[in-house]
Write a protein that holds these residues in place. Structure first.
Motif, PDB file in Angstrom:
ATOM      1  N   ASN A  20       0.856  -1.190   0.000  1.00 27.48           N
ATOM      2  CA  ASN A  20       0.000   0.000   0.000  1.00 27.48           C
ATOM      3  C   ASN A  20       0.887   1.234   0.000  1.00 27.48           C
TER       4      ASN A  20
ATOM      5  N   SER B 248       0.783   5.320  -0.109  1.00 26.49           N
ATOM      6  CA  SER B 248      -0.051   6.517   0.020  1.00 26.49           C
ATOM      7  C   SER B 248       0.820   7.756  -0.137  1.00 26.49           C
TER       8      SER B 248
ATOM      9  N   THR C 141      -5.000  12.923  -0.050  1.00 27.51           N
ATOM     10  CA  THR C 141      -4.210  11.693  -0.112  1.00 27.51           C
ATOM     11  C   THR C 141      -4.572  10.887  -1.362  1.00 27.51           C
TER      12      THR C 141
ATOM     13  N   ASN D 293      -3.970   7.029  -2.986  1.00 28.37           N
ATOM     14  CA  ASN D 293      -3.599   5.687  -2.534  1.00 28.37           C
ATOM     15  C   ASN D 293      -3.409   4.757  -3.729  1.00 28.37           C
TER      16      ASN D 293
ATOM     17  N   THR E  37      -2.544   0.521  -4.528  1.00 31.48           N
ATOM     18  CA  THR E  37      -2.389  -0.842  -4.027  1.00 31.48           C
ATOM     19  C   THR E  37      -1.679  -1.653  -5.098  1.00 31.48           C
TER      20      THR E  37
END
Length: 789
Positions: free
Chosen positions: A269, A271, A304, A306, A308
């Motif tokens: 992950n 961020s 933010t 993100n 994955t």
């Protein structure tokens, strides 16, 4: 109707805006990817690993080593460069010993003799190719070796007024931004170059504690805190009983980006948090050893973005994660390590665990894949004695290729990260990546599509001798001047080059081995106002890695005495055996190939002058003496060629034909004649007359006073490792002392075979180290131990 039309227009505009936005996002990441691939295609990356027999040497000892050259992308042996340069530097970057090692199919081996005048200290052993000199010296292979001269008292270390260690701080992603929680890594290093175990606190300008930290392994660790705007922070660090050390943290930015990577098991992950409300979208670009793996975009929601990332998409080893903003600017970068599954598993075991002195040792060696299938590998092996002075060298090819070679600076105990793999070693490895992260290129150069400037050519066929020619009348570089480099000897070695606009010359030699002389000159009848300077082929660029101070403890005295006695006995009783070299396999034919005719002068009645020999024996010439100047008219089946031929004496051009006729014919063994116009590089010759003397010393011919004669060493001759045998009772009871501490060294080990050697008169514990590489780039190493009583 109006409402419906307006709604339709708004929907169309919305769809158009969305399409433009998607197009813009795709364009940014696609441009980054295209620029990156373009750079990769033009910048081949070589990696060098060197297996040395050990890492501590005394004056008068020999360093034995094996060189592995691989492609930086897949670690497969790379057969591009044919020469690797090795040198040993002191802390002032002075080169104390050097060598040129021939490479074939990505491997080579050699040896370096440590001078008896060496000073005590830690030194830097380097290896690199000519092509690698186009890039940062941080690409070079480096390892620390310790050299000790028992006849010199170690210098006393200067007393330090500051702390005996230093600490640095590295925010994850690169920046501290006000109001955003950040992970900060740190690394503390002592004067001995090793990590220092530290703990401490982070305080603000009011001396309030905002975070605490403690190192995990090798002086490295992390802590988290949220910096405030217009605030400054300091670290108060403690190491044992030493006085506290205070160091400032990096400055806090009011705006910017903070990157955080967390391991979610099967996925990562990532961020990115920012205070820039106009940032729009963020772009994640990831590559593993310059192979693109990830190129994605994400929208910023509540400050933010993100991402994955499945670990299956990443390559093994170190991957670089770079974050770009809408302006195609790199704003954050982070490294991640994926443990490699492919590994060369080497089995090496002696037939006993204990031996007497002068006894036979058999070591069975095999190589397999993790699946158990037998593999063929190129391997090397060293067996040496370990004690309080000489410890086990923990540098190995597997950890170097997968880890150390892609990190900046010295990596302490790299093997630690690959043994006893657990959560703690994973955390320690991540701390290493946060503190020694490094990119092999500058993103600005990549994104601007700059064509890299390559000043050094890859040596495809052999060593390149570079030089520069200037006009002595104005000291300006001379352009377009044809020059000749000859290597005097019984084997004809002549190379030509034409200078470029900057006066640079490149002589592409082949099979140039051993020490000797080279003679560089222009045609004195045409060009006589030039000076030629030969350049050193060794790199004058140096990494910023510093060497720890050398210390010698009193309890090592006994071990040093034993080592010193062994070195002296070896040099006294077997010194001649240490100077035996293998003759390299070379092409003995001259550059003109098979000559049209060879005249061996011993087959004829000898005359007293060269003029008579050429007139009476050689049918491909007509000798003309016009006004006291000789000329050779070369004759073939079509008639006479224009002008004089290129005349060589022991491979060195002699342009003044009068000098040929001053040679004593009794010193000449043979004459090779090529009666045809010949083109050799930029040079043109009206035939070739090549004289070879008995001694290969030019037969007393006077050279042009403008010719440059310099001592020059070609590629290193292979020295033979001395390993005595004690097969018979007479050999076993010989009173010649055998105090070897290196029992065996070989750069070539056959997989699935057996290596044999004999122990010496030195009792103690011995370690054997086997390292190797397969054709598919799978690397591995193995240790074994035994005792001698």
């Amino acid at each position: 109707m109006r409402i419906i039309r307006k709604t339709g227009v708004l929907a169309s505009l919305s769809m158009l805006f969305s399409c433009l936005l998607l197009s813009s996002k795709a364009q940014v990441i696609q441009e980054v990817q295209n620029s990156f691939n373009l750079y990769k295609q033009s910048a081949l990356q070589e990696k060098i690993f060197v297996h040395t027999d050990k890492n501590i040497y005394l004056a008068g000892e020999i360093v034995w080593f094996k060189v592995y050259c691989v492609d930086g992308n897949d670690h497969k042996p790379l057969d591009v460069s044919k020469v690797v340069y090795v040198d040993i530097l002191d802390n002032s970057q002075n080169r104390i010993v050097e060598g040129k090692i021939a490479l074939k199919n990505g491997e080579g081996d050699g040896s370096l003799y440590i001078p008896v005048t060496i000073s005590n200290g830690n030194y830097k052993f380097r290896a690199y190719t000519n092509w690698m000199k186009n890039f940062s010296p941080d690409y070079y292979f480096e390892k620390q070796v310790t050299l000790i001269n028992p006849l010199r008292i170690p210098e006393k270390m200067a007393r330090t007024v500051s702390s005996d260690y230093d600490i640095q701080f590295f925010p994850e992603g690169g920046n501290l931004v006000a109001g955003i929680k950040s992970v900060v890594a740190f690394k503390a290093v002592g004067q001995d170059g090793r990590g220092a175990d530290v703990s401490g606190v982070i305080i603000d300008s009011k001396s309030d504690t905002v975070a605490r930290f403690k190192s995990l392994h090798f002086g490295m660790g992390t802590f988290s805190f949220t910096p405030a705007a217009t605030e400054t922070y300091r670290a108060v660090v403690k190491n044992g009983d030493t006085p506290p050390l205070t160091k400032p943290l990096p400055g806090v930015n009011t705006q910017g980006y903070v990157m955080t990577l967390t391991d979610g098991g099967n996925a990562l992950n990532v961020s990115v948090t920012t205070t820039d409300i106009t940032a729009g979208n963020m772009f994640l670009f990831a590559h593993t050893r310059q192979t693109v793996k990830i190129a994605e975009s994400a929208a910023i929601v509540n400050g933010t973005a993100n991402f994955t990332i499945s670990k299956d998409k990443l390559g093994e080893g170190i991957s670089h994660f770079t974050i770009f903003n809408n302006a195609k600017q790199p704003v954050c970068e982070r490294l991640y390590f994926k443990r490699p599954q492919a590994q060369l598993l080497i089995t090496a075991a002696p037939d006993q665990q204990q031996y007497g002195t002068r006894k036979h040792v058999n070591v069975n060696i095999s190589a397999k894949a993790p699946s158990g299938n037998a593999l063929t590998a190129d391997m090397s092996m060293a067996v040496y004695r370990i004690d309080s002075l000489q410890s086990v060298d923990d540098n190995n090819i597997f950890s170097y290729l997968w880890l150390s070679s892609d990190l900046k600076g010295h990596v302490e105990s790299p093997g630690y990260y690959f043994t006893n793999v657990n959560a703690e070693t994973d955390k320690a490895l991540d701390n290493l990546l946060l503190t020694q992260g490094w990119s092999r290129f500058a993103w600005n150069d990549v994104l601007d599509n700059k064509t890299p400037a390559f000043n050094f050519l890859p040596e495809f066929n052999g060593h390149i001798i570079s030089a520069k020619i200037v006009n002595t009348q104005n000291n300006a570089p001379a352009k377009g001047i044809i020059t000749y480099l000859g290597v005097p000897g019984k084997r004809v070695q002549l190379y030509t080059a034409q200078s470029d606009s900057l006066g640079h010359l490149s002589f592409f030699t082949k099979d140039l081995y051993g020490p000797g002389e080279v003679i560089v000159q222009t045609n004195e009848l045409i060009d006589s106002t030039y000076r030629i300077d030969i350049n050193s082929p060794f790199s004058e660029q140096y990494s910023h890695t510093s060497l720890p101070a050398f210390t010698f403890k009193g309890e090592l005295t006994r071990a040093l005495e034993d080592h010193s006695l062994g070195v002296q006995a070896l040099n006294i009783y077997t010194g001649n055996l240490l100077k035996q070299y293998y003759n390299p396999v070379t092409d003995s034919s001259a550059f003109y190939g098979m000559p049209y005719k060879t005249y061996k002068l011993d087959d004829f009645t000898r005359f007293t002058t060269m003029e008579e020999d050429l007139r009476e024996y050689v049918s491909e010439d007509n000798i003309v003496n016009s006004r006291g100047n000789f000329h050779i008219k070369v004759l073939n089946g079509r008639g006479f060629l224009d002008g004089d031929p290129l005349c060589l004496v022991d491979g060195v051009p002699i342009f003044n034909i009068n000098k040929i006729f001053t040679i004593d014919p009794l010193k000449v063994r043979k004459l090779e004649v090529t009666p045809f116009r010949y083109y050799y590089g930029p040079a043109e010759a009206e035939g070739v007359f090549s004289f070879t003397t008995y001694k290969g010393d030019l037969g007393g011919v006077e050279l042009d006073p403008h010719a440059i004669v310099v001592d020059y060493e070609g590629m290193q001759l292979h020295r033979e490792f001395y390993s005595p045998t004690y097969d018979s009772a007479a050999q076993a009871t010989s009173r010649i002392p055998d105090f070897r501490n290196v029992l065996y060294w070989t750069p070539e080990v056959n997989t699935g075979g057996q290596v044999s050697f004999y122990t010496s008169d030195q009792p103690g514990k011995y370690v054997g180290v086997v390292q190797g590489l397969t054709a598919d780039g799978d690397a591995g190493s193995q240790y074994f131990m035994f005792d001698v009583k």
